[in-house]
Design a protein around this motif. Structure first.
Motif, PDB file in Angstrom:
ATOM      1  N   ALA A 160       0.820  -1.216   0.000  1.00  0.00           N
ATOM      2  CA  ALA A 160       0.000   0.000   0.000  1.00  0.00           C
ATOM      3  C   ALA A 160       0.849   1.260   0.000  1.00  0.00           C
ATOM      4  CB  ALA A 160      -0.913   0.009   1.224  1.00  0.00           C
ATOM      5  N   LEU A 161       0.193   2.331  -0.403  1.00  0.00           N
ATOM      6  CA  LEU A 161       0.785   3.672  -0.379  1.00  0.00           C
ATOM      7  C   LEU A 161      -0.214   4.558   0.346  1.00  0.00           C
ATOM      8  CD1 LEU A 161       2.690   5.988  -1.479  1.00  0.00           C
ATOM      9  CD2 LEU A 161       1.289   5.964  -3.540  1.00  0.00           C
ATOM     10  N   ILE A 162       0.236   5.257   1.394  1.00  0.00           N
ATOM     11  CA  ILE A 162      -0.669   6.190   2.087  1.00  0.00           C
ATOM     12  C   ILE A 162      -0.207   7.617   1.813  1.00  0.00           C
ATOM     13  CG2 ILE A 162       0.610   5.980   4.305  1.00  0.00           C
ATOM     14  CD1 ILE A 162      -2.225   6.486   5.639  1.00  0.00           C
ATOM     15  N   LEU A 163      -1.168   8.472   1.428  1.00  0.00           N
ATOM     16  CA  LEU A 163      -0.858   9.872   1.106  1.00  0.00           C
ATOM     17  C   LEU A 163      -1.951  10.791   1.628  1.00  0.00           C
ATOM     18  CD1 LEU A 163       0.119   9.495  -2.685  1.00  0.00           C
ATOM     19  CD2 LEU A 163       1.718   9.711  -0.788  1.00  0.00           C
ATOM     20  N   GLU A 164      -1.554  11.991   2.017  1.00  0.00           N
ATOM     21  CA  GLU A 164      -2.549  13.045   2.247  1.00  0.00           C
ATOM     22  C   GLU A 164      -2.876  13.644   0.880  1.00  0.00           C
ATOM     23  OE1 GLU A 164      -1.884  15.867   5.578  1.00  0.00           O
ATOM     24  OE2 GLU A 164       0.000  14.831   5.853  1.00  0.00           O
ATOM     25  N   PRO A 165      -4.134  13.972   0.605  1.00  0.00           N
ATOM     26  CA  PRO A 165      -4.453  14.563  -0.708  1.00  0.00           C
ATOM     27  C   PRO A 165      -3.769  15.920  -0.860  1.00  0.00           C
ATOM     28  CG  PRO A 165      -6.391  14.552   0.717  1.00  0.00           C
ATOM     29  CD  PRO A 165      -5.320  13.796   1.442  1.00  0.00           C
ATOM     30  N   ILE A 166      -3.788  16.698   0.220  1.00  0.00           N
ATOM     31  CA  ILE A 166      -3.013  17.931   0.328  1.00  0.00           C
ATOM     32  C   ILE A 166      -2.318  17.819   1.685  1.00  0.00           C
ATOM     33  CG2 ILE A 166      -3.105  20.450   0.530  1.00  0.00           C
ATOM     34  CD1 ILE A 166      -5.762  20.312  -1.085  1.00  0.00           C
ATOM     35  N   THR A 167      -1.006  17.869   1.679  1.00  0.00           N
ATOM     36  CA  THR A 167      -0.277  17.692   2.944  1.00  0.00           C
ATOM     37  C   THR A 167      -0.602  18.852   3.885  1.00  0.00           C
ATOM     38  OG1 THR A 167       1.476  16.550   1.777  1.00  0.00           O
ATOM     39  CG2 THR A 167       2.026  17.444   3.946  1.00  0.00           C
ATOM     40  N   ALA A 168      -0.891  18.521   5.135  1.00  0.00           N
ATOM     41  CA  ALA A 168      -1.294  19.555   6.095  1.00  0.00           C
ATOM     42  C   ALA A 168      -0.088  20.060   6.901  1.00  0.00           C
ATOM     43  CB  ALA A 168      -2.383  18.993   6.997  1.00  0.00           C
ATOM     44  N   GLY A 169       0.192  19.393   8.025  1.00  0.00           N
ATOM     45  CA  GLY A 169       1.225  19.863   8.952  1.00  0.00           C
ATOM     46  C   GLY A 169       2.631  19.864   8.376  1.00  0.00           C
ATOM     47  N   GLY A 170       2.799  19.246   7.226  1.00  0.00           N
ATOM     48  CA  GLY A 170       4.124  19.235   6.573  1.00  0.00           C
ATOM     49  C   GLY A 170       4.337  20.456   5.702  1.00  0.00           C
ATOM     50  N   GLY A 171       3.359  21.402   5.688  1.00  0.00           N
ATOM     51  CA  GLY A 171       3.582  22.651   4.961  1.00  0.00           C
ATOM     52  C   GLY A 171       2.490  23.047   3.979  1.00  0.00           C
ATOM     53  N   VAL A 172       1.275  22.527   4.141  1.00  0.00           N
ATOM     54  CA  VAL A 172       0.150  22.839   3.246  1.00  0.00           C
ATOM     55  C   VAL A 172       0.603  22.696   1.781  1.00  0.00           C
ATOM     56  CG1 VAL A 172      -1.774  24.401   2.742  1.00  0.00           C
ATOM     57  CG2 VAL A 172      -0.685  24.485   4.983  1.00  0.00           C
ATOM     58  N   ILE A 173       0.787  21.460   1.376  1.00  0.00           N
ATOM     59  CA  ILE A 173       1.355  21.185   0.050  1.00  0.00           C
ATOM     60  C   ILE A 173       0.252  20.723  -0.906  1.00  0.00           C
ATOM     61  CG2 ILE A 173       3.016  19.806  -1.247  1.00  0.00           C
ATOM     62  CD1 ILE A 173       4.562  19.500   1.471  1.00  0.00           C
ATOM     63  N   THR A 174      -0.111  21.604  -1.837  1.00  0.00           N
ATOM     64  CA  THR A 174      -1.067  21.199  -2.880  1.00  0.00           C
ATOM     65  C   THR A 174      -0.276  20.416  -3.934  1.00  0.00           C
ATOM     66  OG1 THR A 174      -0.729  23.411  -3.753  1.00  0.00           O
ATOM     67  CG2 THR A 174      -2.775  23.027  -2.595  1.00  0.00           C
ATOM     68  N   PRO A 175      -0.872  19.367  -4.470  1.00  0.00           N
ATOM     69  CA  PRO A 175      -0.099  18.510  -5.381  1.00  0.00           C
ATOM     70  C   PRO A 175       0.209  19.205  -6.708  1.00  0.00           C
ATOM     71  CG  PRO A 175      -2.383  17.805  -5.280  1.00  0.00           C
ATOM     72  CD  PRO A 175      -2.237  18.872  -4.253  1.00  0.00           C
ATOM     73  N   PRO A 176       1.360  18.934  -7.276  1.00  0.00           N
ATOM     74  CA  PRO A 176       1.703  19.530  -8.570  1.00  0.00           C
ATOM     75  C   PRO A 176       0.894  18.884  -9.689  1.00  0.00           C
ATOM     76  CG  PRO A 176       3.403  17.997  -7.882  1.00  0.00           C
ATOM     77  CD  PRO A 176       2.429  18.063  -6.748  1.00  0.00           C
ATOM     78  N   GLU A 177       0.812  19.594 -10.805  1.00  0.00           N
ATOM     79  CA  GLU A 177       0.027  19.118 -11.950  1.00  0.00           C
ATOM     80  C   GLU A 177       0.510  17.753 -12.432  1.00  0.00           C
ATOM     81  OE1 GLU A 177      -0.563  22.557 -14.595  1.00  0.00           O
ATOM     82  OE2 GLU A 177      -0.932  20.952 -16.072  1.00  0.00           O
ATOM     83  N   GLY A 178      -0.426  16.874 -12.712  1.00  0.00           N
ATOM     84  CA  GLY A 178      -0.083  15.566 -13.278  1.00  0.00           C
ATOM     85  C   GLY A 178       0.317  14.524 -12.245  1.00  0.00           C
ATOM     86  N   TYR A 179       0.469  14.952 -11.005  1.00  0.00           N
ATOM     87  CA  TYR A 179       0.984  14.055  -9.958  1.00  0.00           C
ATOM     88  C   TYR A 179       0.034  12.902  -9.672  1.00  0.00           C
ATOM     89  CZ  TYR A 179       2.868  12.769  -5.330  1.00  0.00           C
ATOM     90  OH  TYR A 179       3.404  12.095  -4.255  1.00  0.00           O
ATOM     91  N   TRP A 180      -1.223  13.277  -9.390  1.00  0.00           N
ATOM     92  CA  TRP A 180      -2.147  12.234  -8.934  1.00  0.00           C
ATOM     93  C   TRP A 180      -2.478  11.220 -10.024  1.00  0.00           C
ATOM     94  CZ3 TRP A 180      -2.885  10.397  -4.457  1.00  0.00           C
ATOM     95  CH2 TRP A 180      -2.770  11.208  -3.325  1.00  0.00           C
ATOM     96  N   GLU A 181      -2.582  11.685 -11.276  1.00  0.00           N
ATOM     97  CA  GLU A 181      -2.882  10.747 -12.370  1.00  0.00           C
ATOM     98  C   GLU A 181      -1.809   9.665 -12.423  1.00  0.00           C
ATOM     99  OE1 GLU A 181      -2.964  13.978 -12.464  1.00  0.00           O
ATOM    100  OE2 GLU A 181      -4.523  14.757 -13.782  1.00  0.00           O
ATOM    101  N   ARG A 182      -0.565  10.103 -12.326  1.00  0.00           N
ATOM    102  CA  ARG A 182       0.563   9.163 -12.415  1.00  0.00           C
ATOM    103  C   ARG A 182       0.612   8.251 -11.171  1.00  0.00           C
ATOM    104  NH1 ARG A 182       3.091   5.722 -14.667  1.00  0.00           N
ATOM    105  NH2 ARG A 182       5.322   5.520 -14.325  1.00  0.00           N
TER     106      ARG A 182
END
Ligand SMILES: Cc1ncc(COP(=O)(O)O)c(C=O)c1O
Length: 461
Positions: A222-244
C-alpha cells in the motif's frame, strides 16, 4: 458572552490546570512565568479565554477541526438525545446513527462502500495498516506487506502511525519504529528536488515508482498519502501528480490509502480532498471535521472489493477483520456527525468554502506582493499556507523563531489565532497555516489577513 465558571472559580481552574494538566505539544517551563490559556466558551468563529478576551479563530480549534464553528446547539442536542436513548454498545452490534451516518457518508463517496468507526485519525490510519497486513498474509503469503508513506506527510501520533510519518522532528526520540514502512519523496514543487522543471508532478510521482522497484513491487502492499499535505507545509499537489500516482498503484497492485483526516468534510471545498483530483482510493480515513470536534469519531472507509476479502472464507476463523475499537461503539460520534453533515448541506458550506477560499488566497497573494518574507502561498478551499523565507532568491527558510513570533504577535496584539507548522521538519517549520471554519465571511478573512500584515511588519521590521 456567558462564562459558566463563576468569577471566583476561574483562578481555581487555572491553578488546577497548572498543577495537573499535561498540555499537548507544549514545553511546560513557560508556565512558570505565564498562565495557560483556558478556552472557556466559543460561538461561531470566536472563542473566549479565562480573562473573557475574545479571539477570532483562524485555525478551527487549532488543528483544522471545528469545521461548522462553535456553539452549535443542534449538534449538542442530537448527541444528548442519542446518549439518553442509547449511549454505547460495542461495534460488533449496530446503532441507529452509525447506520444512518454510514449511508449518508457513502453517498458522498462514489466508489466506496464500508465504514469502520474508531476514535482518532491515528487509529483510523492504523486500521488501514492492519487491513493491508492481513490482505498480505491471506493473499500474498505475507510478502506484500510494506506500506509506503511520503516525506512531509503525517498520519498520527502512535508509534506505528509515526512509523509512517514523514516528519523527522515528530519522530525524533520515539524510535525504534514499526518495521515495514518506507518513505517516498515529497511533492512540494516550491522545494523541487530537481530544480526548476516543467514536469515536476510527473517526476515526483515517478520517484515513488523508483522506491517501489528498489523495494520490490511484490513486497509493497500500500501507499498512504494526504491529498493535500497539512502539517508538513500545506502542500497542494503539482500538476499531473495524482494521475501518475494512480497509474503506478494500479500497475503494481498497490492499495491506495488517502488520509483525509484534515481535508475531509468540506475543508477544501469538496466533500473530500481527493475528489479534486479524480483519484479512486481503496481506503479513505477521516477524523477531525467528521463531527467538528463535538464528539470523538473517526472513520476508515473501504471499497466493497477490500471489504469482500474479509468475508471470502467464512470457514477460516482467522480470515475476518479481528479488530475492535472500544469507543468506536460510542453512539455520540455518528449522532454528531449526522447533524454536522446536515449543517454542511443546509448552510451550503462547501460553496462558501470555495468562495471564501478563493478570496483568502487572493488576499494572501496581496500580502506576498507586500512582504518579501512570504516566499510562497498555497492552498485549496479554507486550507491555506504561506511559506516564509529569508531570501526569495535562495528560498532560505525563515526560522521557526520568526514564524512563531508572527503567530504570537497576531495572538497578543489582535487576538487572532493563526497557526504554523511546528516541530515537524528540521529547518522547515516556516509555514503559516490558516484554516478558518467553513462558515467564515469576507470580513473575518480581512481581519485575519490584516492581523498577519501588521504582525509581519512589526516582527520583520
Ligand atoms: C493528516 C493527518 N492524519 C492523521 C492525523 C492524526 O489524527 P489524530 O490526532 O486524531 O490521531 C493528523 C493529526 O493532525 C493529521 O493531520
Amino acid at each position: 458572552m456567558n462564562i459558566h465558571v463563576g468569577e471566583n472559580d476561574i483562578s481555581h481552574v487555572v491553578e488546577a490546570d497548572k498543577a495537573h494538566v499535561w498540555h499537548h505539544l507544549t514545553q511546560h517551563k513557560k508556565f512558570d512565568a505565564t498562565d495557560p490559556q483556558i478556552i472557556v466558551e466559543g460561538k461561531g468563529m470566536r472563542v473566549w479565554n479565562q480573562a473573557g478576551r475574545e479571539h477570532l479563530d483562524a485555525v478551527s480549534g487549532g488543528v483544522w477541526t471545528v469545521n461548522v464553528g462553535y456553539g452549535r446547539a443542534s449538534i449538542a442536542e442530537a448527541v444528548r438525545d442519542q446518549l439518553v436513548k442509547m449511549n454505547y454498545f460495542a461495534g460488533s452490534m449496530g446503532t441507529i446513527p452509525g447506520a444512518l451516518f454510514s449511508q449518508k457518508l457513502i453517498e458522498k463517496m462514489p466508489g466506496m462502500s464500508r465504514v469502520y468507526f474508531s476514535n482518532s485519525g491515528s487509529e483510523a490510519n492504523e486500521k488501514t495498516y492492519k487491513i493491508v497486513r492481513q490482505i498480505a498474509h491471506n493473499k500474498f503469503g505475507g510478502k506484500k506487506h510494506k506500506i509506503l508513506y511520503r516525506q512531509r506527510d503525517y498520519h498520527g501520533t502512535t508509534i506505528t502511525a509515526l512509523s509512517s510519518g514523514g516528519q523527522d522532528e515528530r519522530k525524533d526520540q520515539y524510535g525504534p519504529f514499526t518495521p515495514g514502512f518506507v518513505e517516498v519523496p515529497h511533492c512540494l514543487e516550491y522545494r523541487s528536488q530537481w530544480g526548476e522543471v516543467d514536469d515536476y508532478g510527473l517526476r515526483a510521482a515517478n520517484a515513488i515508482e523508483e522506491v517501489i522497484l528498489r523495494e520490490g513491487a511484490d513486497t509493497v502492499g500500500a501507499l498512504i498519502l494526504e491529498p493535500i499535505t497539512a502539517g508538513g507545509g500545506v502542500i497542494t499537489p503539482p500538476e499531473g501528480y495524482w494521475e501518475r500516482v494512480q497509474e503506478i498503484c494500479k500497475k503494481y497492485e498497490i492499495l491506495l490509502i488517502i488520509d483525509e483526516v484534515v481535508c475531509g468534510m468540506g475543508r477544501t471545498g469538496t466533500w473530500f480532498g481527493y475528489q479534486h483530483y479524480g483519484i479512486k482510493p481503496d481506503m479513505v480515513t477521516m477524523a477531525k471535521g467528521v463531527a467538528s470536534g463535538y464528539a470523538a469519531i473517526s472513520c476508515t472507509v473501504t471499497t466493497e472489493e477490500v471489504f469482500q476479502m474479509f468475508k471470502a472464507d467464512p470457514d477460516d476463523p482467522m480470515s475476518y477483520f479481528r479488530d475492535i475499537s472500544t469507543f468506536g461503539g460510542c453512539a455520540a460520534g455518528p449522532a454528531a456527525a449526522l447533524e454536522n453533515m446536515r449543517i454542511l448541506e443546509d448552510e451550503n458550506l462547501l460553496e462558501n468554502t470555495v468562495a471564501m477560499g478563493e478570496y483568502a488566497l487572493e488576499k494572501l497573494e496581496e500580502l506576498k506582493a507586500k512582504h518579501a518574507i512570504i516566499g510562497d502561498v498555497r492552498g485549496k478551499g479554507l486550507f491555506l499556507g504561506a511559506e516564509l523565507v529569508n531570501d526569495r532568491e535562495t528560498k532560505e527558510p525563515a526560522s521557526e523563531t520568526i514564524t512563531q513570533a508572527i503567530v504570537a504577535e497576531c495572538f497578543q496584539k489582535d487576538a487572532v489565532l493563526i497557526g504554523a507548522t511546528n516541530r515537524s521538519l528540521s529547518g522547515f517549520n516556516n509555514t503559516l497555516c490558516l484554516s478558518p471554519a467553513l462558515i467564515c465571511t469576507k470580513s473575518d478573512i480581512d481581519e485575519i489577513v490584516a492581523s498577519i500584515d501588521g504582525a509581519i511588519s512589526r516582527v520583520v521590521a
